[in-house]
Design a protein around this motif. Sequence first.
Motif, PDB file in Angstrom:
ATOM      1  N   ARG A   6     -13.686  -2.329   3.067  1.00  0.00           N
ATOM      2  CA  ARG A   6     -12.344  -2.251   3.258  1.00  0.00           C
ATOM      3  C   ARG A   6     -11.656  -1.207   3.965  1.00  0.00           C
ATOM      4  NH1 ARG A   6     -12.394  -4.698  -2.508  1.00  0.00           N
ATOM      5  NH2 ARG A   6     -11.713  -6.676  -2.169  1.00  0.00           N
ATOM      6  N   ASN A 173      -4.767  -9.527   5.334  1.00  0.00           N
ATOM      7  CA  ASN A 173      -5.969  -9.146   4.520  1.00  0.00           C
ATOM      8  C   ASN A 173      -7.171  -9.419   4.944  1.00  0.00           C
ATOM      9  OD1 ASN A 173      -4.997  -8.764   1.342  1.00  0.00           O
ATOM     10  ND2 ASN A 173      -3.731 -10.090   2.006  1.00  0.00           N
ATOM     11  N   ASP A 177     -10.165  -6.435   4.989  1.00  0.00           N
ATOM     12  CA  ASP A 177     -11.476  -6.682   4.676  1.00  0.00           C
ATOM     13  C   ASP A 177     -12.541  -6.249   5.622  1.00  0.00           C
ATOM     14  OD1 ASP A 177     -10.544  -7.424   2.027  1.00  0.00           O
ATOM     15  OD2 ASP A 177     -10.791  -9.657   2.327  1.00  0.00           O
ATOM     16  N   ILE A 219       0.191  -8.008  -0.037  1.00  0.00           N
ATOM     17  CA  ILE A 219      -0.947  -7.044  -0.059  1.00  0.00           C
ATOM     18  C   ILE A 219      -1.299  -6.680  -1.674  1.00  0.00           C
ATOM     19  CG2 ILE A 219      -2.004  -4.705   0.500  1.00  0.00           C
ATOM     20  CD1 ILE A 219      -0.496  -5.126   2.975  1.00  0.00           C
ATOM     21  N   SER A 220      -2.482  -6.494  -2.200  1.00  0.00           N
ATOM     22  CA  SER A 220      -2.717  -6.201  -3.579  1.00  0.00           C
ATOM     23  C   SER A 220      -2.345  -4.652  -3.604  1.00  0.00           C
ATOM     24  CB  SER A 220      -4.065  -6.490  -4.047  1.00  0.00           C
ATOM     25  OG  SER A 220      -4.459  -5.723  -5.245  1.00  0.00           O
ATOM     26  N   LEU A 223      -5.135  -2.209  -3.359  1.00  0.00           N
ATOM     27  CA  LEU A 223      -5.627  -1.754  -1.822  1.00  0.00           C
ATOM     28  C   LEU A 223      -4.740  -0.379  -1.378  1.00  0.00           C
ATOM     29  CD1 LEU A 223      -6.058  -5.224  -0.265  1.00  0.00           C
ATOM     30  CD2 LEU A 223      -7.651  -3.840  -1.352  1.00  0.00           C
TER      31      LEU A 223
END
Length: 367
Positions: A6, A173, A177, A219-220, A223
Amino acid sequence: MKKVNRGSVTIVMDGQAGSCGKGKTIGYLALRDMPSAAINNFMSNAGHTFEADDGRRVMTQHLPTSIVSRGTQLLIGPGAAITMDILFDEIRKYSDLLGNRRIFIHPNAAVITEAHREKERQMIRSGSTFKGCGVAQAEKAMRSPDVRLFGDVMIPREFDDYIQITDTGLVINNLIDNGGNVLIEGSQGFDLDINYGIEYPHVTSRQCNAGQLVADCGISPMLVNDIYMVIRPYPIRISNQTDIGIDCCSGQYGSSKEITWDTVKSRCGAPDDVQFGEKTTVTKKTRRIFEMNWERLQYAVKINRPTKICLNFAQYIDYDAYCSTTWNAIPSRVRKFIDEVERRTNVPVTLIGTGPANMHMVDLDKI
Protein backbone atom coordinates in the motif's frame (compact mmCIF):
# COMPACT_ATOMS: atom_id res chain seq x y z
CA MET A 1 -2.79 -14.37 0.49
CA LYS A 2 -1.02 -11.86 -1.72
CA LYS A 3 0.67 -9.07 0.23
CA VAL A 4 -0.54 -5.60 -0.71
CA ASN A 5 2.15 -2.94 -1.03
CA ARG A 6 0.00 0.00 0.00
CA GLY A 7 0.96 3.58 -0.68
CA SER A 8 0.36 6.55 1.59
CA VAL A 9 -2.51 9.00 2.02
CA THR A 10 -2.05 12.63 3.12
CA ILE A 11 -4.90 15.02 3.93
CA VAL A 12 -4.62 18.80 3.79
CA MET A 13 -7.46 20.58 5.60
CA ASP A 14 -8.24 24.05 6.93
CA GLY A 15 -8.39 24.23 10.72
CA GLN A 16 -10.30 27.52 10.94
CA ALA A 17 -12.99 29.25 8.85
CA GLY A 18 -11.28 29.01 5.48
CA SER A 19 -8.78 31.21 3.64
CA CYS A 20 -5.83 29.81 5.59
CA GLY A 21 -3.79 29.24 2.45
CA LYS A 22 -4.68 25.63 1.66
CA GLY A 23 -3.95 26.25 -2.01
CA LYS A 24 -0.42 27.40 -1.19
CA THR A 25 0.12 24.42 1.13
CA ILE A 26 -1.34 21.86 -1.28
CA GLY A 27 0.68 23.20 -4.19
CA TYR A 28 3.84 23.18 -2.12
CA LEU A 29 3.33 19.57 -1.00
CA ALA A 30 2.34 18.48 -4.52
CA LEU A 31 5.59 19.84 -5.93
CA ARG A 32 7.68 18.60 -3.01
CA ASP A 33 6.28 15.08 -2.77
CA MET A 34 4.97 14.59 -6.34
CA PRO A 35 2.02 12.38 -5.29
CA SER A 36 0.75 9.77 -7.69
CA ALA A 37 -2.74 11.24 -7.46
CA ALA A 38 -4.72 14.06 -5.89
CA ILE A 39 -8.45 13.98 -5.21
CA ASN A 40 -10.84 16.63 -3.94
CA ASN A 41 -14.47 17.27 -3.00
CA PHE A 42 -14.52 20.93 -4.06
CA MET A 43 -17.62 23.04 -4.63
CA SER A 44 -17.74 26.39 -6.40
CA ASN A 45 -18.22 28.42 -3.21
CA ALA A 46 -14.49 28.40 -2.47
CA GLY A 47 -11.34 29.12 -4.45
CA HIS A 48 -7.87 27.69 -3.97
CA THR A 49 -4.88 29.79 -5.00
CA PHE A 50 -1.29 28.76 -5.64
CA GLU A 51 1.42 31.16 -6.77
CA ALA A 52 4.41 29.72 -8.58
CA ASP A 53 7.88 31.15 -8.09
CA ASP A 54 7.67 32.79 -11.52
CA GLY A 55 4.62 34.76 -10.36
CA ARG A 56 1.95 32.73 -12.17
CA ARG A 57 -1.20 32.36 -10.06
CA VAL A 58 -3.31 29.24 -10.36
CA MET A 59 -6.79 29.61 -8.86
CA THR A 60 -9.25 26.74 -9.04
CA GLN A 61 -12.72 26.10 -7.70
CA HIS A 62 -13.03 22.59 -9.13
CA LEU A 63 -9.73 21.27 -10.47
CA PRO A 64 -7.32 19.94 -7.84
CA THR A 65 -4.62 22.45 -6.92
CA SER A 66 -2.17 19.60 -7.53
CA ILE A 67 -2.57 20.38 -11.22
CA VAL A 68 0.74 22.23 -10.68
CA SER A 69 2.47 18.86 -10.23
CA ARG A 70 2.54 17.65 -13.82
CA GLY A 71 2.97 13.96 -12.99
CA THR A 72 0.03 13.79 -10.58
CA GLN A 73 -3.21 12.09 -11.61
CA LEU A 74 -6.24 14.36 -10.92
CA LEU A 75 -9.58 13.18 -9.54
CA ILE A 76 -12.82 14.82 -8.38
CA GLY A 77 -14.86 12.66 -6.03
CA PRO A 78 -18.63 12.19 -5.60
CA GLY A 79 -18.72 14.63 -2.66
CA ALA A 80 -18.07 17.52 -5.03
CA ALA A 81 -20.70 19.91 -6.41
CA ILE A 82 -19.77 21.24 -9.84
CA THR A 83 -20.73 24.36 -11.76
CA MET A 84 -20.13 23.20 -15.30
CA ASP A 85 -19.10 26.55 -16.79
CA ILE A 86 -16.51 27.05 -14.05
CA LEU A 87 -15.06 23.59 -14.61
CA PHE A 88 -14.85 24.12 -18.37
CA ASP A 89 -13.27 27.57 -17.97
CA GLU A 90 -10.60 26.14 -15.65
CA ILE A 91 -9.76 23.36 -18.12
CA ARG A 92 -9.36 25.91 -20.89
CA LYS A 93 -7.31 28.27 -18.74
CA TYR A 94 -4.93 25.62 -17.42
CA SER A 95 -4.77 23.29 -20.40
CA ASP A 96 -1.01 23.84 -20.59
CA LEU A 97 -0.63 22.53 -17.04
CA LEU A 98 -2.94 19.61 -17.71
CA GLY A 99 -0.99 18.50 -20.75
CA ASN A 100 -2.22 15.06 -21.77
CA ARG A 101 -3.69 14.28 -18.35
CA ARG A 102 -7.37 13.44 -17.95
CA ILE A 103 -9.49 14.56 -15.00
CA PHE A 104 -11.31 11.59 -13.50
CA ILE A 105 -14.72 12.70 -12.19
CA HIS A 106 -17.19 10.55 -10.30
CA PRO A 107 -20.62 10.30 -11.99
CA ASN A 108 -22.38 11.00 -8.66
CA ALA A 109 -20.85 14.43 -8.13
CA ALA A 110 -23.68 16.99 -7.95
CA VAL A 111 -24.21 19.55 -10.71
CA ILE A 112 -25.06 23.13 -9.70
CA THR A 113 -27.55 25.09 -11.81
CA GLU A 114 -28.81 28.69 -11.87
CA ALA A 115 -31.99 27.47 -10.15
CA HIS A 116 -29.89 26.39 -7.16
CA ARG A 117 -28.19 29.78 -6.98
CA GLU A 118 -31.49 31.64 -7.19
CA LYS A 119 -33.01 29.54 -4.40
CA GLU A 120 -30.08 30.36 -2.12
CA ARG A 121 -30.45 34.07 -2.89
CA GLN A 122 -34.08 33.81 -1.76
CA MET A 123 -33.54 31.69 1.33
CA ILE A 124 -30.19 32.26 3.02
CA ARG A 125 -29.47 35.23 5.28
CA SER A 126 -26.79 33.72 7.53
CA GLY A 127 -23.67 34.22 5.41
CA SER A 128 -23.23 32.65 2.00
CA THR A 129 -21.50 33.09 -1.33
CA PHE A 130 -24.84 32.19 -3.01
CA LYS A 131 -23.17 29.77 -5.43
CA GLY A 132 -25.96 27.17 -5.15
CA CYS A 133 -23.81 24.52 -3.50
CA GLY A 134 -26.04 23.88 -0.48
CA VAL A 135 -29.25 23.61 -2.49
CA ALA A 136 -27.61 21.27 -5.00
CA GLN A 137 -26.38 19.03 -2.19
CA ALA A 138 -29.77 19.11 -0.45
CA GLU A 139 -31.52 18.20 -3.69
CA LYS A 140 -29.15 15.28 -4.09
CA ALA A 141 -29.80 14.11 -0.52
CA MET A 142 -33.58 14.33 -1.05
CA ARG A 143 -33.29 12.28 -4.26
CA SER A 144 -35.23 14.99 -6.03
CA PRO A 145 -36.47 14.08 -9.53
CA ASP A 146 -34.86 17.33 -10.69
CA VAL A 147 -31.39 16.45 -9.41
CA ARG A 148 -28.58 16.49 -11.96
CA LEU A 149 -25.48 14.42 -11.39
CA PHE A 150 -22.29 14.67 -13.36
CA GLY A 151 -22.86 11.33 -15.04
CA ASP A 152 -26.18 12.59 -16.44
CA VAL A 153 -24.70 15.63 -18.20
CA MET A 154 -23.62 15.77 -21.82
CA ILE A 155 -19.99 16.89 -21.96
CA PRO A 156 -19.08 19.06 -24.97
CA ARG A 157 -16.77 17.25 -27.39
CA GLU A 158 -14.19 19.98 -26.76
CA PHE A 159 -13.45 18.26 -23.45
CA ASP A 160 -13.36 14.64 -24.61
CA ASP A 161 -9.60 14.51 -24.13
CA TYR A 162 -9.74 16.03 -20.64
CA ILE A 163 -12.70 14.55 -18.76
CA GLN A 164 -13.28 10.89 -17.95
CA ILE A 165 -16.36 9.95 -15.95
CA THR A 166 -15.53 6.97 -13.76
CA ASP A 167 -15.74 5.48 -10.27
CA THR A 168 -13.00 7.54 -8.62
CA GLY A 169 -13.21 5.46 -5.45
CA LEU A 170 -12.12 2.38 -7.39
CA VAL A 171 -9.38 4.27 -9.24
CA ILE A 172 -7.92 5.83 -6.10
CA ASN A 173 -7.99 2.62 -4.04
CA ASN A 174 -6.41 0.54 -6.80
CA LEU A 175 -3.69 3.14 -7.02
CA ILE A 176 -3.08 3.04 -3.25
CA ASP A 177 -3.01 -0.78 -3.28
CA ASN A 178 -0.31 -0.61 -5.93
CA GLY A 179 1.93 1.63 -3.85
CA GLY A 180 0.73 5.03 -5.06
CA ASN A 181 0.78 8.09 -2.81
CA VAL A 182 -2.40 10.17 -2.64
CA LEU A 183 -3.03 13.76 -1.59
CA ILE A 184 -6.58 14.58 -0.44
CA GLU A 185 -7.33 18.27 -0.95
CA GLY A 186 -9.80 19.71 1.53
CA SER A 187 -12.00 22.73 0.95
CA GLN A 188 -13.43 25.52 3.12
CA GLY A 189 -12.61 25.20 6.84
CA PHE A 190 -13.39 23.21 9.97
CA ASP A 191 -14.98 26.16 11.78
CA LEU A 192 -17.53 26.28 8.93
CA ASP A 193 -18.49 22.61 9.38
CA ILE A 194 -22.29 22.28 9.48
CA ASN A 195 -22.11 19.95 12.49
CA TYR A 196 -18.98 21.11 14.34
CA GLY A 197 -18.70 24.71 13.14
CA ILE A 198 -18.35 27.68 15.39
CA GLU A 199 -21.74 29.36 15.10
CA TYR A 200 -24.67 27.64 13.38
CA PRO A 201 -26.38 28.79 11.14
CA HIS A 202 -23.34 30.88 10.10
CA VAL A 203 -21.70 27.78 8.64
CA THR A 204 -21.47 26.07 5.29
CA SER A 205 -23.77 23.37 3.90
CA ARG A 206 -21.64 20.31 4.66
CA GLN A 207 -19.01 18.81 6.92
CA CYS A 208 -15.41 20.03 6.54
CA ASN A 209 -13.62 17.70 8.95
CA ALA A 210 -10.91 15.17 8.17
CA GLY A 211 -13.22 12.18 8.57
CA GLN A 212 -15.67 13.55 6.03
CA LEU A 213 -12.88 14.32 3.60
CA VAL A 214 -11.78 10.69 3.39
CA ALA A 215 -15.42 9.57 3.23
CA ASP A 216 -16.17 11.94 0.34
CA CYS A 217 -13.18 10.59 -1.56
CA GLY A 218 -13.99 6.92 -0.96
CA ILE A 219 -10.86 6.22 1.08
CA SER A 220 -10.79 4.31 4.35
CA PRO A 221 -9.52 6.27 7.38
CA MET A 222 -7.30 3.25 8.04
CA LEU A 223 -5.17 4.31 5.07
CA VAL A 224 -4.43 7.87 6.22
CA ASN A 225 -0.80 8.54 7.16
CA ASP A 226 -0.66 12.31 7.69
CA ILE A 227 -3.16 15.09 8.26
CA TYR A 228 -1.86 18.62 7.69
CA MET A 229 -4.05 21.21 9.41
CA VAL A 230 -3.54 24.67 7.91
CA ILE A 231 -4.07 27.68 10.18
CA ARG A 232 -3.38 31.41 10.30
CA PRO A 233 -2.57 33.70 13.27
CA TYR A 234 -5.72 35.78 12.78
CA PRO A 235 -8.73 33.76 11.59
CA ILE A 236 -11.16 35.33 9.14
CA ARG A 237 -14.81 35.21 8.16
CA ILE A 238 -16.40 36.32 4.91
CA SER A 239 -17.81 39.82 4.52
CA ASN A 240 -21.31 40.78 5.63
CA GLN A 241 -21.71 42.60 2.31
CA THR A 242 -23.32 40.73 -0.57
CA ASP A 243 -23.81 41.24 -4.27
CA ILE A 244 -27.59 40.84 -4.08
CA GLY A 245 -28.50 43.95 -2.10
CA ILE A 246 -29.15 42.46 1.33
CA ASP A 247 -27.50 42.51 4.74
CA CYS A 248 -26.11 39.09 5.54
CA CYS A 249 -24.38 38.29 8.85
CA SER A 250 -21.52 35.84 8.40
CA GLY A 251 -21.21 35.23 12.14
CA GLN A 252 -18.71 36.00 14.88
CA TYR A 253 -15.74 33.92 16.05
CA GLY A 254 -16.84 32.73 19.45
CA SER A 255 -15.32 34.91 22.15
CA SER A 256 -12.64 36.31 19.81
CA LYS A 257 -12.75 40.03 19.17
CA GLU A 258 -13.13 41.32 15.61
CA ILE A 259 -10.26 43.64 14.75
CA THR A 260 -9.18 45.71 11.75
CA TRP A 261 -6.55 45.14 9.12
CA ASP A 262 -4.88 48.35 10.30
CA THR A 263 -4.48 46.75 13.74
CA VAL A 264 -2.74 43.72 12.21
CA LYS A 265 -0.51 45.98 10.14
CA SER A 266 0.48 48.03 13.18
CA ARG A 267 1.19 44.98 15.33
CA CYS A 268 3.43 43.23 12.80
CA GLY A 269 5.37 46.39 11.94
CA ALA A 270 4.69 46.44 8.20
CA PRO A 271 5.96 49.50 6.32
CA ASP A 272 3.47 52.30 5.65
CA ASP A 273 3.45 51.68 1.90
CA VAL A 274 2.44 48.01 2.28
CA GLN A 275 -1.24 47.47 1.53
CA PHE A 276 -3.01 45.34 4.15
CA GLY A 277 -6.38 43.64 3.82
CA GLU A 278 -7.56 40.53 2.01
CA LYS A 279 -10.43 39.88 -0.34
CA THR A 280 -12.10 36.52 -0.74
CA THR A 281 -11.07 34.52 -3.80
CA VAL A 282 -14.63 33.99 -5.07
CA THR A 283 -16.70 37.02 -3.99
CA LYS A 284 -13.87 39.61 -3.96
CA LYS A 285 -15.22 41.11 -0.72
CA THR A 286 -12.95 42.23 2.12
CA ARG A 287 -12.54 39.53 4.73
CA ARG A 288 -13.40 40.17 8.36
CA ILE A 289 -10.53 39.39 10.74
CA PHE A 290 -10.45 38.25 14.38
CA GLU A 291 -8.08 37.61 17.25
CA MET A 292 -6.75 34.07 17.50
CA ASN A 293 -9.26 31.72 19.13
CA TRP A 294 -7.18 29.17 21.02
CA GLU A 295 -10.19 27.29 22.34
CA ARG A 296 -11.45 26.66 18.81
CA LEU A 297 -7.99 25.59 17.64
CA GLN A 298 -7.77 23.04 20.42
CA TYR A 299 -11.26 21.81 19.52
CA ALA A 300 -10.30 21.46 15.85
CA VAL A 301 -7.27 19.40 16.84
CA LYS A 302 -9.39 17.21 19.13
CA ILE A 303 -11.90 16.39 16.39
CA ASN A 304 -9.51 16.07 13.43
CA ARG A 305 -6.34 14.70 15.08
CA PRO A 306 -3.83 16.34 12.72
CA THR A 307 -0.30 14.97 12.67
CA LYS A 308 1.22 18.28 11.51
CA ILE A 309 0.27 21.94 11.40
CA CYS A 310 1.05 24.46 8.67
CA LEU A 311 1.07 28.08 9.84
CA ASN A 312 0.55 30.50 6.97
CA PHE A 313 0.70 34.32 7.04
CA ALA A 314 3.59 34.33 9.53
CA GLN A 315 4.34 37.88 8.38
CA TYR A 316 1.14 39.02 10.14
CA ILE A 317 2.89 38.24 13.43
CA ASP A 318 6.16 39.95 12.51
CA TYR A 319 6.63 41.50 9.09
CA ASP A 320 10.34 40.69 9.22
CA ALA A 321 9.26 37.11 8.47
CA TYR A 322 7.97 38.16 5.04
CA CYS A 323 9.31 35.92 2.26
CA SER A 324 11.64 34.03 4.63
CA THR A 325 12.75 30.61 3.42
CA THR A 326 14.85 29.30 6.35
CA TRP A 327 14.21 28.70 10.03
CA ASN A 328 17.13 30.96 10.96
CA ALA A 329 15.34 33.87 9.29
CA ILE A 330 12.15 33.42 11.32
CA PRO A 331 11.85 36.25 13.92
CA SER A 332 11.53 35.51 17.62
CA ARG A 333 7.92 36.71 17.79
CA VAL A 334 6.91 34.15 15.16
CA ARG A 335 8.86 31.42 16.95
CA LYS A 336 7.11 32.33 20.19
CA PHE A 337 3.72 32.04 18.47
CA ILE A 338 4.68 28.64 17.05
CA ASP A 339 5.75 27.49 20.51
CA GLU A 340 2.34 28.52 21.81
CA VAL A 341 0.54 26.63 19.04
CA GLU A 342 2.54 23.50 19.79
CA ARG A 343 2.07 23.87 23.55
CA ARG A 344 -1.71 24.19 23.25
CA THR A 345 -2.20 21.48 20.61
CA ASN A 346 0.68 19.06 21.15
CA VAL A 347 1.04 18.96 17.34
CA PRO A 348 4.26 20.04 15.60
CA VAL A 349 4.27 23.03 13.28
CA THR A 350 6.32 21.76 10.35
CA LEU A 351 5.44 24.21 7.55
CA ILE A 352 5.55 28.00 7.90
CA GLY A 353 4.19 30.12 5.07
CA THR A 354 5.79 33.55 4.92
CA GLY A 355 4.61 35.01 1.61
CA PRO A 356 2.58 34.34 -1.52
CA ALA A 357 5.01 32.39 -3.69
CA ASN A 358 5.76 28.68 -3.45
CA MET A 359 9.32 29.40 -2.31
CA HIS A 360 8.07 31.44 0.64
CA MET A 361 7.78 28.38 2.87
CA VAL A 362 9.94 27.24 5.75
CA ASP A 363 9.84 23.45 5.67
CA LEU A 364 10.87 21.91 8.99
CA ASP A 365 10.06 18.44 7.62
CA LYS A 366 13.33 18.77 5.69
CA ILE A 367 15.47 19.54 8.72
